[in-house]
Design an enzyme around this catalytic site. Structure first.
Site, short mmCIF file in Angstrom:
data_model
loop_
_atom_site.label_atom_id
_atom_site.label_comp_id
_atom_site.label_asym_id
_atom_site.label_seq_id
_atom_site.Cartn_x
_atom_site.Cartn_y
_atom_site.Cartn_z
N ASP A 102 0.82 -1.22 0.00
CA ASP A 102 0.00 0.00 0.00
C ASP A 102 0.86 1.27 0.00
OD1 ASP A 102 -2.98 1.12 0.96
OD2 ASP A 102 -1.32 2.25 1.80
N VAL A 143 -5.15 2.20 -0.42
CA VAL A 143 -5.02 1.49 -1.69
C VAL A 143 -5.41 0.02 -1.52
CG1 VAL A 143 -3.42 0.79 -3.51
CG2 VAL A 143 -3.23 3.06 -2.51
N ASP A 144 -5.02 -0.58 -0.41
CA ASP A 144 -5.42 -1.97 -0.16
C ASP A 144 -6.94 -2.12 -0.16
OD1 ASP A 144 -3.10 -3.58 0.12
OD2 ASP A 144 -2.66 -2.65 2.04
N TYR A 145 -7.61 -1.28 0.60
CA TYR A 145 -9.05 -1.44 0.72
C TYR A 145 -9.79 -0.98 -0.53
CZ TYR A 145 -8.44 -2.83 5.54
OH TYR A 145 -8.08 -3.52 6.68
N GLY A 158 -9.60 -3.90 -2.76
CA GLY A 158 -10.56 -4.92 -2.35
C GLY A 158 -11.97 -4.61 -2.82
#
Length: 385
Positions: A143, A171-173, A176
């Site tokens: 991220d 960025v990760d979420y 997702g």
């Protein structure tokens, strides 16, 4: 009414945050999510969190945030037994989500081309750093790296203190959420065509999707975003010190600014266009700074709300979670974890549905908690072939 994805089986061979979060969102909407854990190498998220005992038990809080509504089976995908079991699971699965290095699973016989031949209806979602194609396809990243290389960090902070990383792994979420949306789109199209497809999702691309207005400002208008992230800085969109605490003001259009200046008793500051507000930002900012120092942020928040001016004091996470607005929503869902933790609230979804809402039915699993029942079920299925 059944939830949207009841009857859909998802095989979740992901790790860390983005991929597991995508599968979790599908699980909240009823999908049967089977998580593939590695027997001797726990997912990084299982080992991370604020509680050392949970980390030692491979049940870290980073995993708990997105582990509900899943069953776990531990498989060594380099062994013939592990490969046979995964092949059996994928033969009738609806969705396969994985975030291994591009090509890694294909080398083991689990690439999209191979699996689509045995299961043409399979929606196969590959999440990677830079996608399955391109000169950087084999590179990895996290991220914070994507916040840096996407230009996001350069726009975060102030002209004096920049670049800064966002406090949350945005960025990760975001990846997702985009993955869950892409999988939903592929499942919807499958209803029309009868065939699944390959979803190729890059975290680098996802990071850019978070900055759409800034990208068009540069590619169309040629304007370079400022370090504070505002292309057109206005005093009505800013952060202000108060007598106690910090206030963030969000008067971003003329109607809100008109209400702001009227409420503050300064009608002469009202402008006829946003450009006039931009041009007068320095003077407006000085007036607002002097005014906001006369009361506490909590008082200003209540006062401005009553005049329908978007504003809020800067709160910590605990204060945010105590907001009574969350009680009828699905952003926090209750789940009963094993003793001694008991009942807790975990992240849910950002929406409600009038038909059947997302919910947590099953607590996050221990590694291989459901391995025996899944292996028995797979064995029965294979014996019927």
């Amino acid at each position: 009414m059944a939830r949207a994805f009841e009857g859909i089986r998802v095989i979740d061979a992901t790790h860390v945050l983005a991929g597991p979060f995508a599968a979790y969102q599908l699980g909240l909407l009823g999908a049967d999510v089977i998580r593939i854990d590695r027997p001797d190498d726990p997912d990084q998220s299982r080992l991370q969190g604020a509680d050392r005992e949970l980390n030692a038990a491979a049940m870290g809080t980073a995993f708990l945030a997105q582990g509900s509504n899943k069953r776990s089976i531990a498989l060594d995908l380099k062994s013939s037994e592990g490969q046979e079991t995964l092949h059996a699971l994928l033969r009738d699965a609806d969705v396969f989500v994985q975030n291994f290095r591009p090509g890694a699973l294909a080398e083991l016989g689990f690439g999209y081309d191979e699996l689509s031949r045995i299961n043409p209806r399979l929606v196969y979602c590959s999440i990677s750093a830079f996608g399955q194609t391109g000169p950087r396809a084999q590179e990895t990243g996290y991220d914070n790296v994507f916040q840096a290389i996407s230009g996001m960090m350069a726009m975060t902070g102030t002209p004096e203190v920049a670049p800064l990383k966002a406090g949350a792994p945005v960025v990760d979420y975001a990846t997702g959420y985009i993955a869950a949306f892409a999988i939903s789109a592929a499942l919807f199209q499958r209803e029309r065509t009868g065939r699944g497809q390959h979803v190729d999702l890059a975290m680098f691309d996802a990071s850019l999707m978070l900055m759409g207005s800034h990208i068009s400002a540069l590619t169309v208008g040629g304007l370079k975003p400022r370090p504070n992230g505002n292309r057109f800085p206005m005093a009505g969109l800013g952060t202000y010190a108060t007598k106690a605490g910090v206030l963030v003001l969000g008067a971003g259009n003329l109607r809100q600014q008109r209400r702001l200046w009227t409420a503050l008793g300064r009608p002469e500051m009202i402008k006829g266009s946003l450009q006039q507000s931009v041009d007068d930002a320095e003077r407006e900012g000085k007036v607002l700074r002097d005014i906001f120092l006369t009361r506490a942020a909590s008082e200003w928040e209540e006062f401005l709300r009553s005049h329908r001016v978007p504003a809020g004091r800067v709160r910590d996470l605990k204060e945010a979670l105590d907001d009574p607005q969350l009680s009828p929503r699905a952003a926090l869902l209750s789940v009963d974890l094993a003793s001694p933790i008991g009942a807790v609230r975990l992240p849910g979804t950002a929406f409600l549905l009038s038909g059947c809402n997302p919910r947590i039915d099953r607590a996050p699993p221990r590694v291989d908690e459901h391995g025996e029942e899944i292996r028995q079920w797979v064995g029965k299925e294979q014996s019927h072939c």
